[in-house]
Write an enzyme that holds these catalytic residues in place. Sequence first.
Site, PDB file in Angstrom:
ATOM      1  N   ASP A  17     -51.922 -18.282 -25.052  1.00 47.71           N
ATOM      2  CA  ASP A  17     -51.630 -19.614 -24.515  1.00 47.71           C
ATOM      3  C   ASP A  17     -50.828 -20.408 -25.547  1.00 47.71           C
ATOM      4  OD1 ASP A  17     -53.210 -18.894 -22.383  1.00 47.71           O
ATOM      5  OD2 ASP A  17     -55.009 -19.828 -23.226  1.00 47.71           O
TER       6      ASP A  17
HETATM    7  N1  URA Z   1     -57.911 -16.025 -24.015  1.00 45.16           N
HETATM    8  C1  URA Z   1     -57.531 -17.294 -23.739  1.00 45.16           C
HETATM    9  O1  URA Z   1     -58.210 -18.017 -23.050  1.00 45.16           O
HETATM   10  N2  URA Z   1     -56.359 -17.723 -24.257  1.00 45.16           N
HETATM   11  C2  URA Z   1     -55.559 -16.959 -25.059  1.00 45.16           C
HETATM   12  O2  URA Z   1     -54.509 -17.421 -25.515  1.00 45.16           O
HETATM   13  C3  URA Z   1     -55.979 -15.659 -25.328  1.00 45.16           C
HETATM   14  C4  URA Z   1     -57.162 -15.217 -24.802  1.00 45.16           C
END
Ligand code: URA
Length: 237
Positions: free
Chosen positions: A103
């Site tokens: 993310d």
């Molecule tokens: N899980 C998440 O919620 N976000 C990420 O960026 C990676 C794994």
Amino acid sequence: MLLEKMLQSQGFGSRKHCQQLIKNGLVTIHGEIMDNPKTKLDLNGLEYTVHGHRYQYREKVYIALNKPQGYECSHQATHHFSVFDLFDDVLLNRNIQCVGRLDQDTTGLLLLTDDGQFLQALTHPKKHVAKVYQMDLADAVTDEQIQQLTKGVELRNEDGVFAATDVQRLDTHTLHMTIHQGVYHQVKRMLAAVGNKVERLHRAQIGTLQLNDLAEGEWIFLNEAQITQAKFRSTDA
Ligand code: URA
């Protein structure tokens, strides 16, 4: 391989553009200007310079980046920077892709490559590459939450149960855990499913690959041994 073709394969533009670079005396090997685009090269351990910058011939590239916050894993980032802003045109011309996604607000280890098979091998749903995360949480972690995460939780619109391994409380509000799948927002959704909330998320490890002392925004090429490890530390379901 011909010099002009080698440069093209490494991301220096069209064959015509590479010919021009060579004819303009901008390419050297072992300190010698190479002005013939048709020179035949042994690619094994080949090093060369273009515009005075040193390069090593790489059939494929495998990159480990310490992703900073505020960078999206898409090419056309809308509200943030793109992780591809962190690489020069020579690498971008090779069409490098992210191996899975983080993310925009997640930091840590992100792999990129132009090797489609490697990308498939690491992201195929039937492969279960271990990914280690560390996170700060809104509420203090309870023993029950740790048990639930270890036992497995259901996530809306996903099949099956999602369990973490090696779940460790590092501090009242800090948790370390390993997951073995990679569905959308998995860690944040798992923590929401047990009644907590991720406030900061960091990926420390993929398979056996770690960030070591790579600073945020920095990246390195992985060496042969690291690539092989990354490939074979994934196991079939
Ligand atoms: N899980 C998440 O919620 N976000 C990420 O960026 C990676 C794994």
